[in-house]
Design an enzyme around this catalytic site. Structure first.
Site, short mmCIF file in Angstrom:
data_model
loop_
_atom_site.label_atom_id
_atom_site.label_comp_id
_atom_site.label_asym_id
_atom_site.label_seq_id
_atom_site.Cartn_x
_atom_site.Cartn_y
_atom_site.Cartn_z
N THR A 170 0.84 -1.21 0.00
CA THR A 170 0.00 0.00 0.00
C THR A 170 0.86 1.25 0.00
O THR A 170 0.48 2.29 -0.54
CB THR A 170 -0.92 -0.02 1.24
OG1 THR A 170 -1.77 -1.15 1.14
CG2 THR A 170 -1.76 1.22 1.35
N THR A 192 1.49 -4.46 4.21
CA THR A 192 1.29 -4.82 5.62
C THR A 192 0.78 -6.25 5.82
O THR A 192 0.96 -6.83 6.88
CB THR A 192 0.28 -3.86 6.30
OG1 THR A 192 -0.95 -3.92 5.58
CG2 THR A 192 0.80 -2.45 6.34
N ASP A 193 0.12 -6.81 4.77
CA ASP A 193 -0.57 -8.09 4.96
C ASP A 193 0.34 -9.25 5.37
O ASP A 193 -0.03 -10.05 6.22
CB ASP A 193 -1.35 -8.47 3.69
CG ASP A 193 -2.57 -7.59 3.50
OD1 ASP A 193 -2.97 -6.90 4.47
OD2 ASP A 193 -3.14 -7.58 2.39
N SER A 209 1.38 -7.49 -1.04
CA SER A 209 2.08 -8.51 -0.24
C SER A 209 1.21 -9.72 0.11
O SER A 209 1.73 -10.72 0.58
CB SER A 209 2.68 -7.91 1.03
OG SER A 209 1.72 -7.78 2.05
#
Ligand code: ASP
Length: 326
Positions: free
Chosen positions: A21, A99-100, A66
């Site tokens: 992101t 972030t995932d 990710s």
């Protein structure tokens, strides 16, 4: 240099881009969720970013969301970290990431790098196109940390907090402060480019990291390790299917299973029986707690070994590395 004249120290920091992101773009500035991750290049992310005393350079390793992270990107990323950390003039490496699966990449790097210099992963919860993006501040904080003398190991910087790779977990799907270090608490905080340290740096013994890196680099394909969850009504069918697949000689048959166990590592009786059959068939099985905080506290002997403080996704990486052939 004349007496009294102070030579300004310049630290070189390399920023490796993988997407996320932080490199995402939406159609409108007010849209924080309807964006495409991995659209902006890492060179564009550092463009115009000035951190006092730091010389920056950037390299694009990947540009993906990710959620789609895989062994190929991990392999390339670890290799570039090794390359740059070996350069005397490089103070540290920053990795921009979604972030995932940030906690998985951080843990993987922690396991394979004997990082006596800092490797700092950073991210954003709002795309680069947002009205108030969080990425630029996170990136600035991560660069400041990577340039500091004495910093070591693999850490994650998000929302002014420094998390250690073994403990960090994404705990919120929307807030900019999306990560937690659970019971262990953060390693520190970055405030106006300065570090307030709370505990020691997360490091992996050099010999262990070198061995993991050697195996990861040599492995033609990484061992397949799946995660199954123990829950109310959990059955045996999925695990039995994987065992049959293996016994039938499937090309990429499962070699390891992590069970995301309830509470203090308990497993539904039906699933547990299936996991014991899997173990008897040669599959390595590990229990990791589904709980976001704490760790499995050793108690009465359990037929299946546990992963201690590791979350199921991190236990999967540890098991994968341990199953790799040297
Ligand atoms: N799906 C995005 C990613 O992990 C989410 C983010 O970066 O916040 O790449």
């Amino acid at each position: 240099m004349t007496t009294g004249e102070k030579k300004e120290r310049t630290a070189r920091v390399v920023v490796l881009g993988t997407g996320g992101t932080i490199a995402g773009r939406a159609r409108g500035a007010g849209d924080n969720v309807g964006y495409t991750a991995g659209e902006v290049s890492v060179s564009d992310l550092i463009e115009g970013l000035e951190v006092p005393g730091v010389a920056l350079c950037a390299e694009q390793v990947a540009n993906i969301d990710s959620k789609d992270m895989d062994a190929r990107v991990w392999h390339a990323l670890a290799a570039r970290c090794v390359h740059w950390l070996a350069q005397d003039e490089v103070a540290g490496v920053v990795v921009t990431h979604g972030t995932d699966t940030l906690e998985e990449t951080a843990f993987f790097l922690h396991e394979v790098l004997a990082a006596s210099k800092p490797v700092v992963l950073t991210c954003a919860m709002r795309p680069a196109s947002a009205l108030v993006p969080d990425g630029p501040q996170n990136l600035r904080d991560a660069i400041a940390l990577a340039a500091m003398p004495g910093v070591q190991g693999v850490t994650v910087v998000c929302a002014g907090t420094v998390h250690g790779a073994p403990d960090v977990q994404k705990v919120h799907p929307y807030r900019v402060d999306a990560f937690s270090s659970g019971d262990m608490g953060p390693v520190g905080y970055i405030e106006e480019g300065r570090l307030r340290q709370a505990r020691s740096w997360p490091t992996t013994p050099a010999g262990q990291a070198r061995e993991s890196m050697r195996k990861a680099a040599l492995a033609v394909s990484w061992p397949r390790v799946e995660i199954v969850t123990s829950h109310a009504g959990a059955g045996a069918a999925l695990v039995d299917l994987l065992v049959r697949e293996r016994e039938g000689g499937a090309v990429e048959a499962v070699q390891g299973l992590v069970v995301a166990a309830t509470g203090n590592g308990s497993v539904h009786a039906t699933l547990e029986q299936a996991l014991l059959r899997a173990e008897a068939a040669g599959i390595s099985v590990v229990r990791a707690t589904r709980c976001a905080f704490g760790q499995i506290v050793p108690g009465a002997r359990h037929a299946l070994r546990d992963a201690g403080a590791l979350s199921p996704v991190k236990a999967r990486i540890a098991l994968m590395l341990s199953l790799m052939q040297g």
